[in-house]
Write a protein that holds these residues in place. Structure first.
Motif, PDB file in Angstrom:
ATOM      1  N   UNK A 321      30.500  23.412 -17.082  1.00 29.29           N
ATOM      2  CA  UNK A 321      31.306  24.050 -18.120  1.00 29.29           C
ATOM      3  C   UNK A 321      32.488  24.737 -17.439  1.00 29.29           C
ATOM      4  N   UNK A 322      33.453  25.243 -18.210  1.00 28.15           N
ATOM      5  CA  UNK A 322      34.657  25.841 -17.619  1.00 28.15           C
ATOM      6  C   UNK A 322      34.430  27.152 -16.882  1.00 28.15           C
ATOM      7  N   UNK A 323      33.174  27.600 -16.787  1.00 33.37           N
ATOM      8  CA  UNK A 323      32.882  28.804 -16.008  1.00 33.37           C
ATOM      9  C   UNK A 323      32.419  28.506 -14.595  1.00 33.37           C
ATOM     10  N   UNK A 328      30.213  30.348  -9.517  1.00 35.69           N
ATOM     11  CA  UNK A 328      30.071  30.148  -8.073  1.00 35.69           C
ATOM     12  C   UNK A 328      30.505  31.395  -7.313  1.00 35.69           C
ATOM     13  N   UNK A 329      31.591  32.016  -7.752  1.00 33.70           N
ATOM     14  CA  UNK A 329      32.046  33.267  -7.131  1.00 33.70           C
ATOM     15  C   UNK A 329      30.948  34.321  -7.204  1.00 33.70           C
ATOM     16  N   UNK A 330      30.328  34.466  -8.368  1.00 24.60           N
ATOM     17  CA  UNK A 330      29.272  35.464  -8.548  1.00 24.60           C
ATOM     18  C   UNK A 330      28.056  35.150  -7.682  1.00 24.60           C
ATOM     19  N   UNK A 331      27.619  33.899  -7.683  1.00 27.93           N
ATOM     20  CA  UNK A 331      26.385  33.526  -6.985  1.00 27.93           C
ATOM     21  C   UNK A 331      26.555  33.573  -5.468  1.00 27.93           C
ATOM     22  N   UNK A 332      27.705  33.130  -4.957  1.00 26.67           N
ATOM     23  CA  UNK A 332      27.917  33.092  -3.509  1.00 26.67           C
ATOM     24  C   UNK A 332      28.629  34.335  -2.987  1.00 26.67           C
ATOM     25  N   UNK A 333      29.037  35.221  -3.900  1.00 25.89           N
ATOM     26  CA  UNK A 333      29.744  36.454  -3.517  1.00 25.89           C
ATOM     27  C   UNK A 333      31.000  36.127  -2.701  1.00 25.89           C
ATOM     28  N   UNK A 359      30.442  38.033 -13.023  1.00 23.30           N
ATOM     29  CA  UNK A 359      30.866  39.159 -12.185  1.00 23.30           C
ATOM     30  C   UNK A 359      31.735  38.632 -11.043  1.00 23.30           C
ATOM     31  N   UNK A 360      32.975  39.093 -10.992  1.00 20.67           N
ATOM     32  CA  UNK A 360      33.915  38.645  -9.962  1.00 20.67           C
ATOM     33  C   UNK A 360      34.335  39.807  -9.063  1.00 20.67           C
ATOM     34  N   UNK A 383      45.531  38.906 -13.874  1.00 15.09           N
ATOM     35  CA  UNK A 383      44.985  39.896 -14.800  1.00 15.09           C
ATOM     36  C   UNK A 383      43.572  39.571 -15.257  1.00 15.09           C
ATOM     37  N   UNK A 384      43.302  38.302 -15.535  1.00 16.16           N
ATOM     38  CA  UNK A 384      42.001  37.929 -16.084  1.00 16.16           C
ATOM     39  C   UNK A 384      40.995  37.649 -14.968  1.00 16.16           C
ATOM     40  N   UNK A 385      41.353  36.755 -14.042  1.00 13.55           N
ATOM     41  CA  UNK A 385      40.422  36.400 -12.974  1.00 13.55           C
ATOM     42  C   UNK A 385      40.262  37.554 -11.984  1.00 13.55           C
ATOM     43  N   UNK A 386      41.398  38.122 -11.568  1.00  8.47           N
ATOM     44  CA  UNK A 386      41.359  39.180 -10.555  1.00  8.47           C
ATOM     45  C   UNK A 386      41.310  40.579 -11.098  1.00  8.47           C
ATOM     46  N   UNK A 387      41.221  40.738 -12.433  1.00  6.36           N
ATOM     47  CA  UNK A 387      41.155  42.064 -13.064  1.00  6.36           C
ATOM     48  C   UNK A 387      42.326  42.960 -12.662  1.00  6.36           C
TER      49      UNK A 387
END
Length: 642
Positions: A321-323, A328-333, A359-360, A383-387
């Motif tokens: 899916x588009x997430x 992957x970022x969340x799981x592999x930190x 969680x990013x 703004x969205x990905x990197x907050x």
């Protein structure tokens, strides 16, 4: 033949350089450089004292078997490029052995398999053992120093094997990507049948699907298991070939660009460290295809040379899916994330919810690579990905440059980053803008052909079997400079912005417009676009735009027409407005994410025989969809005459 990989851990900071004499504390290689107090003076030193600068980098970052005699022997007018002449080293030792001595159990590779949650982690000790076993196997099977070994993952194969005169091929039974199986072994068999010089094919098993094994085929894992886990590394000359990477080029004829040992490894290591602010313990996630130059430099050689933990991403941004990226970022930190603008635009199309689901907070730096990133995609990424807290390094470089040449970082503390702009040349890189007459443009604010005035260690040395083509392509257009083929503009502050390939410039009634300039226009309904020039009886060339709409787009054709026309007219001029817009479901792209505008141009001109090499496309059926679209009469193929 040891192109197998490894790295070297280097402590200290990166990305942001301290001022007031603190540069050496952040960049240890700079210790002893007289008069260097900040980024600007370090940049000047790297130009004015090129030998001293690169010698310090090479001595600090590489492990040598034998010292070099001469830092560089280069003449751009003749296409002569040699670095660290007389020196000998081994890339595997620099990427593996020396780390095993200090951090053997550190994870070197995280193979992010196509199946989510099925990642495989390989330590430096394990990777060295695998490398030694494979090295011993290749030696036992007659592969010797100087031989070319072809690693096949994708792309047209036979022509490349013949050009490289390769006698050994390494492949897998099947590739897996986006939930789909690709029968790579069958492709290899068909290609090798036309290549009599190939005497053996090593076959690894990615899936459990059996394949027909011919007399020339070798079951790689089975044979590796019989080999010793120690293999004496060969001492390689600095200028021995490390790898050849084939790229289709603008003409469609593949060319094998040659990179060599020491200079390339040094440059990949240095840029990985300081552009991305990599620190020991970080997890570096470059999601590029490993078979492309981005994958070579920033999935493999650069990170491993720095003793990093690097992610090898097998899947796609939208599988399952588009997430997928953010899961992957969340799981592999993952701490540094490096991807293509085309993937960012694709994900933007699916909305923010897929990003917010995960969680990013581990992310520290976001990178962009492959082509200029438009402002809307940059803002969404930031703004969205990197907050809004992660710096974005929009990097410019090429297969030919070997590594990043222009990027916002490293920089002085609190230095600004301008959206959608590569900005600052890396150390040792001296960009210049040149006009059509070959004259260097010296004013602060200027636009022209982007060239590089001094050689650097990471640059390609030649085109395999055709050095004359290398000279004609990169050295002759503007003698004394390396011609990149790109156009760029420079601001009053000295920042560089890439305007696109010069062969992608459209000449409308005498007005020269970069395709990226037109594409970088806001329209809330459009996820991504590609603009090309087509033959126009009156204007010489007209503007033809392909657009992909966002999933949730709710807009009528007249509204879309008016929005795009107003946006382009306001930001550039009325003459730059597209003559035609074709709405497409997707655009033809390479596996590295570059839009193949050359292919789109041929389709629009109905020059289907001139499509050239399409093997580098992620999915060649995208071209057929566009070719057939005008015959279908659906929304996705309707032409809007502006």
């Amino acid at each position: 033949f040891f192109f197998f990989l490894g790295g070297w851990g280097v402590g200290g900071g990166g990305g942001v350089l301290g001022a007031g004499g603190k540069v050496a504390a952040v960049m240890p290689e700079a210790a002893g450089f007289q008069g260097v107090t900040d980024r600007a003076t370090l940049q000047e030193f790297s130009h004015a004292h090129s030998d001293s600068f690169w010698a310090a980098m090479a001595n600090h970052r590489l492990t040598w078997t034998s010292a070099y005699d001469t830092v560089q022997d280069c003449d751009l007018r003749r296409g002569k490029v040699k670095w660290f002449v007389g020196g000998k080293l081994n890339v595997s030792v620099n990427c593996l052995d020396r780390h095993v001595l200090t951090c053997p159990d550190r994870v070197a590779l995280i193979w992010e398999r196509d199946e989510p949650g099925a990642e495989v982690k390989v330590t430096y000790r394990e990777l060295l053992e695998m490398t030694c076993r494979l090295g011993n196997l290749l030696r036992r099977r007659g592969v010797k120093k100087g031989d070319c070994v072809t690693i096949y993952i994708s792309d047209a194969l036979a022509e490349r094997i013949r050009d490289a005169n390769s006698s050994t091929v390494i492949t897998v039974n099947q590739g897996v990507r986006g939930g789909k199986m690709i029968d790579l072994k069958k492709t290899v068999d068909a290609a090798v049948d036309t290549c009599p010089n190939v005497r053996q094919v090593f076959v690894a098993m990615r899936t459990e699907t059996p394949v027909v094994m011919k007399d020339r085929d070798v079951a790689m894992e089975e044979e590796m298991a019989h080999e010793e886990a120690v293999c004496e590394p060969a001492a390689m000359d600095s200028e021995d070939v490390l790898f050849m990477l084939y790229t289709s080029g603008s003409t469609g004829k593949p060319k094998g660009l040659v990179h060599t040992q020491a200079g390339y490894l040094l440059y990949a290591s240095l840029t990985h460290k300081y552009v991305f602010d990599y620190h020991d313990g970080d997890v570096f996630g470059c999601v590029a295809d490993i078979g492309w130059i981005t994958g070579h430099s920033y999935c493999v050689y650069g990170p491993l040379a720095n003793g990093a933990t690097t992610v090898l991403f097998e899947s796609t941004p939208i599988y399952p899916d588009p997430g997928r990226y953010w899961e992957t970022v969340q799981r592999l930190q993952i701490n540094q994330f490096y991807g293509a603008p085309t993937a960012i635009r694709l994900l933007l199309k699916y909305g923010d919810q897929w990003v917010h689901k995960y969680d990013r907070s581990s992310l520290k730096t976001l990178g962009s690579v492959g082509e200029p990133i438009n402002t809307e995609a940059w803002e969404w990424y930031h703004k969205v990905v990197g907050d809004g807290r992660c710096p974005i390094v929009d990097t410019w470089w090429q297969t030919e440059t070997g590594g990043i040449c222009i990027a916002p970082r490293p920089s002085d503390p609190d230095a600004e980053i301008v959206p959608g702009m590569a900005m600052r040349p890396f150390f040792g890189i001296k960009p210049v803008l040149v006009d059509n007459e070959g004259e260097e443009l010296t004013s602060k604010s200027a636009s022209g052909a982007l060239c590089i005035a001094q050689p650097w260690p990471g640059m390609a040395r030649t085109i395999h079997n055709n050095h004359q083509r290398f000279i004609e392509t990169y050295c002759q257009p503007f003698p004394g400079y390396f011609f990149t083929g790109d156009g760029a503009s420079r601001t009053e502050e000295g920042y560089y912005q890439i305007t696109g390939r010069l062969d992608d410039v459209i000449n409308v009634s005498g007005h020269r417009i970069g395709t990226a300039e037109i594409e970088d226009n806001h329209c809330s309904a459009v996820a991504e676009s590609a603009v090309i020039g087509y033959t126009h009886d009156i204007k010489g060339q007209g503007v033809y735009a392909f657009v992909v709409l966002k999933k949730e787009a709710d807009i009528t054709e007249p509204e879309l027409r008016q929005q795009l026309k107003d946006s382009v007219s306001k930001s550039i001029a009325k003459y730059a407005s597209p003559d035609y817009i074709q709405i497409a479901q997707r655009l033809p792209k390479t596996r590295s994410g570059k839009i193949m505008r050359r292919v789109l141009r041929n389709v629009v001109e109905r020059d289907l025989e001139g499509l050239g090499d399409l093997s580098t496309l992620d999915d060649p059926t995208a071209v057929q969809e566009i070719i057939q679209a005008p015959l279908k009469g659906s929304l996705y193929c309707h032409f809007l005459d502006l």
